[in-house]
Design a protein around this motif. Structure first.
Motif, PDB file in Angstrom:
ATOM      1  N   GLU A 139      -2.775  12.616  -3.486  1.00 28.56           N
ATOM      2  CA  GLU A 139      -3.630  12.137  -2.262  1.00 28.56           C
ATOM      3  C   GLU A 139      -4.339  14.088  -1.940  1.00 28.56           C
ATOM      4  N   ALA A 197     -10.188   3.246   9.505  1.00 31.99           N
ATOM      5  CA  ALA A 197     -10.716   4.295   8.604  1.00 31.99           C
ATOM      6  C   ALA A 197     -10.727   3.058   7.506  1.00 31.99           C
ATOM      7  N   PHE A 242       0.872  -1.252  -0.223  1.00 33.08           N
ATOM      8  CA  PHE A 242      -0.670  -0.378  -0.273  1.00 33.08           C
ATOM      9  C   PHE A 242       1.131   1.634   0.061  1.00 33.08           C
ATOM     10  N   GLY A 243       0.681   2.238  -1.016  1.00 35.21           N
ATOM     11  CA  GLY A 243       1.053   3.695  -1.278  1.00 35.21           C
ATOM     12  C   GLY A 243       1.416   4.482   0.107  1.00 35.21           C
ATOM     13  N   GLY A 244       0.326   4.071   1.843  1.00 38.22           N
ATOM     14  CA  GLY A 244       0.349   4.790   1.956  1.00 38.22           C
ATOM     15  C   GLY A 244       1.228   4.242   3.283  1.00 38.22           C
ATOM     16  N   LYS A 264      -1.721  10.708  15.954  1.00 37.82           N
ATOM     17  CA  LYS A 264      -1.647  11.323  16.452  1.00 37.82           C
ATOM     18  C   LYS A 264      -1.752  11.740  17.957  1.00 37.82           C
ATOM     19  N   ARG A 277       4.626   8.384  12.348  1.00 39.64           N
ATOM     20  CA  ARG A 277       4.426   9.004  10.716  1.00 39.64           C
ATOM     21  C   ARG A 277       5.992   8.326   9.649  1.00 39.64           C
ATOM     22  N   HIS A 291      -8.771   0.607   7.471  1.00 33.46           N
ATOM     23  CA  HIS A 291      -6.844   0.095   7.396  1.00 33.46           C
ATOM     24  C   HIS A 291      -6.655  -0.777   8.702  1.00 33.46           C
ATOM     25  N   SER A 299     -11.638   0.985  -2.764  1.00 34.23           N
ATOM     26  CA  SER A 299     -10.201   1.021  -1.873  1.00 34.23           C
ATOM     27  C   SER A 299      -9.635   1.298  -2.490  1.00 34.23           C
ATOM     28  N   ARG A 328      -2.180  17.341  -2.172  1.00 31.74           N
ATOM     29  CA  ARG A 328      -0.549  17.173  -1.683  1.00 31.74           C
ATOM     30  C   ARG A 328      -0.146  15.956  -3.270  1.00 31.74           C
ATOM     31  N   LYS A 331     -13.482   8.077  11.559  1.00 29.61           N
ATOM     32  CA  LYS A 331     -12.121   6.265  11.050  1.00 29.61           C
ATOM     33  C   LYS A 331     -12.485   4.490  12.138  1.00 29.61           C
ATOM     34  N   LYS A 343     -10.810  10.484  -3.435  1.00 29.01           N
ATOM     35  CA  LYS A 343     -11.077  10.076  -1.802  1.00 29.01           C
ATOM     36  C   LYS A 343     -13.110  10.468  -1.617  1.00 29.01           C
ATOM     37  N   PRO A 344     -13.628   9.407  -0.767  1.00 23.67           N
ATOM     38  CA  PRO A 344     -14.805  10.143  -0.783  1.00 23.67           C
ATOM     39  C   PRO A 344     -15.513  11.344  -1.237  1.00 23.67           C
ATOM     40  N   PRO A 385       2.189   7.411   6.773  1.00 24.47           N
ATOM     41  CA  PRO A 385       0.480   8.801   7.127  1.00 24.47           C
ATOM     42  C   PRO A 385      -0.451   7.550   7.255  1.00 24.47           C
ATOM     43  N   VAL A 386      -0.908   6.938   6.821  1.00 23.47           N
ATOM     44  CA  VAL A 386      -1.563   5.872   6.851  1.00 23.47           C
ATOM     45  C   VAL A 386      -2.071   5.377   8.486  1.00 23.47           C
TER      46      VAL A 386
HETATM   47  N1  COA Z   1       0.215   6.821  -0.328  1.00 22.78           N
HETATM   48  C1  COA Z   1       0.050   7.511   0.274  1.00 22.78           C
HETATM   49  N2  COA Z   1      -0.171   8.157   1.893  1.00 22.78           N
HETATM   50  C2  COA Z   1      -1.820   8.285   1.573  1.00 22.78           C
HETATM   51  C3  COA Z   1      -2.385   7.039   0.422  1.00 22.78           C
HETATM   52  C4  COA Z   1      -1.600   6.565  -0.512  1.00 22.78           C
HETATM   53  N3  COA Z   1      -1.765   5.369  -1.349  1.00 22.78           N
HETATM   54  N4  COA Z   1      -2.907   6.858   1.563  1.00 22.78           N
HETATM   55  C5  COA Z   1      -3.609   7.403   2.612  1.00 22.78           C
HETATM   56  N5  COA Z   1      -2.459   8.313   2.397  1.00 22.78           N
HETATM   57  C6  COA Z   1      -2.111   9.182   4.031  1.00 22.78           C
HETATM   58  C7  COA Z   1      -3.137  10.253   3.519  1.00 22.78           C
HETATM   59  O1  COA Z   1      -2.828  11.366   3.215  1.00 22.78           O
HETATM   60  C8  COA Z   1      -3.188  11.209   5.501  1.00 22.78           C
HETATM   61  O2  COA Z   1      -2.231  11.525   5.442  1.00 22.78           O
HETATM   62  P1  COA Z   1      -1.954  13.209   6.415  1.00 22.78           P
HETATM   63  O3  COA Z   1      -2.580  12.481   8.173  1.00 22.78           O
HETATM   64  O4  COA Z   1      -1.259  14.038   5.994  1.00 22.78           O
HETATM   65  O5  COA Z   1      -3.801  14.089   5.902  1.00 22.78           O
HETATM   66  C9  COA Z   1      -3.145   9.041   6.050  1.00 22.78           C
HETATM   67  O6  COA Z   1      -2.741   8.774   4.901  1.00 22.78           O
HETATM   68  C10 COA Z   1      -4.341   8.663   6.303  1.00 22.78           C
HETATM   69  O7  COA Z   1      -5.142   8.561   5.394  1.00 22.78           O
HETATM   70  P2  COA Z   1      -6.927   8.374   5.741  1.00 22.78           P
HETATM   71  O8  COA Z   1      -6.924   6.986   5.809  1.00 22.78           O
HETATM   72  O9  COA Z   1      -7.278   7.664   3.463  1.00 22.78           O
HETATM   73  O10 COA Z   1      -7.605   9.767   5.739  1.00 22.78           O
HETATM   74  P3  COA Z   1      -7.717  10.398   5.153  1.00 22.78           P
HETATM   75  O11 COA Z   1      -8.146  11.545   6.214  1.00 22.78           O
HETATM   76  O12 COA Z   1      -7.104  11.835   4.825  1.00 22.78           O
HETATM   77  O13 COA Z   1      -9.443   9.851   4.863  1.00 22.78           O
HETATM   78  C11 COA Z   1     -11.581   9.305   4.971  1.00 22.78           C
HETATM   79  C12 COA Z   1     -10.127   9.831   5.903  1.00 22.78           C
HETATM   80  C13 COA Z   1     -12.568   8.579   5.631  1.00 22.78           C
HETATM   81  C14 COA Z   1     -11.993  10.145   3.940  1.00 22.78           C
HETATM   82  C15 COA Z   1     -10.242   7.436   4.010  1.00 22.78           C
HETATM   83  O14 COA Z   1     -10.078   7.499   4.694  1.00 22.78           O
HETATM   84  C16 COA Z   1     -11.279   6.591   3.155  1.00 22.78           C
HETATM   85  O15 COA Z   1     -11.423   7.483   1.782  1.00 22.78           O
HETATM   86  N6  COA Z   1     -11.850   5.351   3.602  1.00 22.78           N
HETATM   87  C17 COA Z   1     -11.773   4.396   2.861  1.00 22.78           C
HETATM   88  C18 COA Z   1     -10.634   3.602   3.546  1.00 22.78           C
HETATM   89  C19 COA Z   1     -10.774   2.773   2.266  1.00 22.78           C
HETATM   90  O16 COA Z   1     -11.362   2.491   1.616  1.00 22.78           O
HETATM   91  N7  COA Z   1     -10.126   1.503   3.185  1.00 22.78           N
HETATM   92  C20 COA Z   1     -10.287   0.156   2.649  1.00 22.78           C
HETATM   93  C21 COA Z   1     -11.174  -0.638   2.456  1.00 22.78           C
HETATM   94  S1  COA Z   1     -12.479  -1.211   2.113  1.00 22.78           S
END
Ligand code: COA
Ligand code: AMP
Length: 629
Positions: free
Chosen positions: A167, A500, A139-141, A572, A562, A502, A279, A170, A532, A307-308, A567-568
């Motif tokens: 993202e 979230a 996963f990229g995060g 915090k 982090r 994950h 996803s 950014r 989340k 994202k949603p 970041p995922v």
């Molecule tokens: N590459 C790099 N960074 C990533 C990433 C990726 N592929 N995916 C997430 N991140 C980063 C985000 O930018 C965020 O960074 P930040 O702390 O600087 O803001 C951090 O990881 C947390 O990401 P995320 O969990 O996606 O939270 P969010 O606050 O950006 O968005 C939601 C919240 C609810 C919109 C989002 O979590 C979401 O769409 N969730 C659906 C989950 C999902 O599809 N799960 C898969 C299982 S079915």
């Protein structure tokens, strides 16, 4: 036949059930039987069948649906839309496979894929399985060090990546993360292929990094390499209780058979229908329902890079569904909570026509009744919760809409699917009475397509899943079954949390915090979060004599997680405390801390060493704003 009949037909004769399902798959040599139990309690399926994953997902459809869209790529973050037909997909995948083959990748070699949500991520997965190699998508995060751990465990000959991901707001440069991971890992890949994206082109390491397109220029298309049914199609790492992730192995034959079966029976789609799982390819949902199952079944899959909310707004899901005629939509409850928070009245649905949509499926975390009701009222379609895990790769309990639409009970993912004999057990492994909570276990053997073992870690497989309840697979979830046979999944029984959607290891985060020079001891627990589902909260005790400001150390801890996990992890919340609550035998009372932070009732453990510490924990979580009102 209704659900009860289908489930009974499986229970009465699992061999016939799965051999029948296997008829829908193309085999170079048909399996003579389904289950191979000679090495019980380790089981395998379709071992003497010979097949190929990419053939079944791509090539076999070209003659009958060559012009049909296989992939629709919709990327609000780059303003790109692209449709790729099955015919074009075959060409692209065969050429990429040729480029890999020319550079020495063959059957059984591992290839890591570290990519954002672009169609090339699917081309990569399919190209690897085409030549009998084994992919491991990361996963990229995840940060460099997490990638490095996976490189050392999978020992890939090649890594396929992109210069960046995007993202909300950014650009995330992947290449420096990849370079850092390769530097940190002991094992080195022979080469990398890098997809250069205009948003942040990467600098290349001469002699190691190859441009994605240049590398394919002179490549001949590679044919499918047919493999035994138990040959791994992929390894997917998932969080366990420690920082060392578990490499879930996915065998080719059972994976094809089971995923194909789910498309009609669980998701109620027919070949040609558009299926969208919002996803990421880095998670199991992305493997099974963005890439493999829709393609194996001849559907059109949507690859959505966004994202949603915020890409550009809370109406983006509705636009994609209506614009691409999505019939079945699958996402995590957290995505709907994010939309609801931004647009509680659902005004963004406005002018979109969603009449194409038949149902919404939710998984990845417990679907809370509020979210289900909100989604159902807004979309006016059935909202189906279903429960599964990386380990299984598809539904353990769900509502089999293509067989029979069972009444929904809010908060329950409904009933066990064929293949799964679910039992709720107490700590001694005895079934508990109906309606009582216990550990959720599955009678062995697990069905086709589920993990036969962990990559390079058979002992860990036995210890993690088979040892606690002999004869069963321990899911790590706690739950119950009610008088109608509905399953209720309530919480994890281990140190895994769900942020979230994950899956993350609190043990892994503790390992990172413990590496901070000023940290003597620490604990990380999951606390409830309205968006989340859960968030990690760290409790840190400092080394004697450390007098630096607590805020400073707290920020360093956040930064460290982090950097090391990514970041995922969304780490915090940190509280610096004098002591951690423990039992007299020294076991940290994590569940008690988590209940304090949630403001939930709890019984003070009789074995607690010093009850006064709990007041200190109360004070510390209050400073972080917990419990939330
Ligand atoms: N590459 C790099 N960074 C990533 C990433 C990726 N592929 N995916 C997430 N991140 C980063 C985000 O930018 C965020 O960074 P930040 O702390 O600087 O803001 C951090 O990881 C947390 O990401 P995320 O969990 O996606 O939270 P969010 O606050 O950006 O968005 C939601 C919240 C609810 C919109 C989002 O979590 C979401 O769409 N969730 C659906 C989950 C999902 O599809 N799960 C898969 C299982 S079915
Ligand atoms: P993952 O392996 O990332 O898919 O995470 C699997 C875990 O997520 C399960 O063991 C559950 O704890 C949780 N989970 C997934 N889907 C559901 C669901 N529908 N209801 C409750 N918990 C779920």
């Amino acid at each position: 036949m209704g659900y009860a009949d289908v489930y009974r037909s499986w229970r009465d004769d699992p061999e016939a059930f799965w051999m029948d399902a296997a008829e829908a798959i193309d085999w170079e040599r048909k399996p003579t039987k389904a289950l191979f139990d000679g090495n019980a309690p380790l089981y395998e399926w379709f071992c003497d069948g010979v097949t190929n994953t990419c053939w079944n997902a791509v090539d076999r459809h070209v003659a009958t649906r060559g012009d049909q869209a296989a992939i629709i790529y919709d990327s609000p973050v780059t303003g790109t839309k692209e449709t790729i037909s099955y015919r074009d997909l075959r060409t692209k995948v065969a050429r990429l496979a040729g480029a890999l083959k020319d550079r020495g990748i063959g059957k059984g070699d591992r290839v890591i894929v570290y990519m954002p949500m672009v169609p090339e991520a699917l081309f990569a997965m399919l190209a690897v399985t085409r030549i009998g190699a084994i992919h491991s998508v990361v996963f990229g995060g995840f940060a460099s060090s997490e990638l490095a751990v996976r490189i050392d465990d999978a020992r890939p000959k090649a890594i396929l990546s992109a210069s960046c991901g995007i993202e909300s707001g950014r650009v995330v440069e992947y290449k420096p993360l990849l370079d850092g991971a390769i530097d940190a890992a002991t094992h080195k890949p022979d080469f990398t292929l890098i997809l250069q994206r205009a948003q942040a082109p990467a600098s290349m390491v001469a002699g190691r990094d190859l441009d994605w397109n240049d590398a394919q220029e002179s490549a001949a298309e590679a044919d499918c390499v047919f493999v035994e049914g138990n040959h791994p199609a992929y390894i997917l790492y998932t969080s366990g209780t420690t920082g060392q992730p578990k490499g879930v192995v996915r065998p080719s034959g059972g994976h094809l058979v089971a995923l194909n079966w789910t498309m009609k029976n669980i998701y109620n789609v027919d070949p040609g229908d558009v299926f969208w799982a919002a996803s990421d390819v880095g998670w199991v949902v992305g493997h099974s329902y963005i890439c493999y199952a829709p393609l194996i079944h001849g559907n059109t899959t949507v690859v959505f890079e966004g994202k949603p909310v915020g890409t550009p707004d809370a109406g983006t899901f509705w636009r994609v569904i209506s614009e691409h005629n999505v019939r079945c939509f699958f996402t995590a409850p957290t995505a709907f909570r994010a939309i609801k928070r931004e647009d509680p009245e659902g005004e963004m649905l406005g002018g979109y026509d969603l009449s194409c949509l038949n149902a919404l499926y939710l998984a990845g975390e417990r679907a809370d009744p509020d979210t289900i009701e909100w989604a159902r009222d807004l979309l006016n379609v059935p909202v189906i919760d279903h429960w599964w895990q990386t380990e299984t790769g598809y539904t353990i309990a769900g509502n089999p809409m293509g067989i029979e639409r069972l009444p929904v009970k809010l908060g329950s993912p409904t009933v066990p699917m064929p293949g799964y004999r679910i039992e709720i057990l107490d700590d001694d492994g005895r079934p508990v009475p109906t309606g009582e909570l216990g550990s959720v276990a599955i009678g062995l053997p697990l069905p086709p397509g589920t993990l036969p073992t962990l990559w390079n870690a058979e002992d860990r497989f036995r210890k993690s899943y088979l040892q606690r309840f002999p004869g069963y697979y321990d899911t790590g979830d706690a739950g119950m079954r009610d008088e109608d046979g509905y399953v209720w999944i309530m919480a994890r029984t281990d140190d895994v949390i769900n942020v979230a959607g994950h899956r993350l290891s609190t043990g892994g985060m503790e390992e990172v915090l413990a590496s901070h020079p000023d940290v003597a001891e620490c604990a990380v627990v999951g606390v409830a979060d309205a968006l989340k589902g859960q968030l990690p909260m760290g409790f840190v005790c400092l080394t004697k004599g450390v007098s630096r400001p607590h805020d400073e150390i707290g920020s360093e801890c956040v930064k460290l997680v982090r950097e090391r996990i990514g970041p995922v992890a969304a780490f915090k919340l940190v509280a610096i405390v004098e002591r951690l609550p423990k039992t007299r035998s020294g076991k940290i009372l994590r569940a008690t801390m988590s209940r304090i932070a949630d403001g939930a009732e709890f019984r003070q453990p009789a074995t607690i060493d010093d009850p006064a510490i709990l007041d200190e924990i109360r004070g510390a979580v209050a400073e972080l704003g917990y419990p939330r009102k």
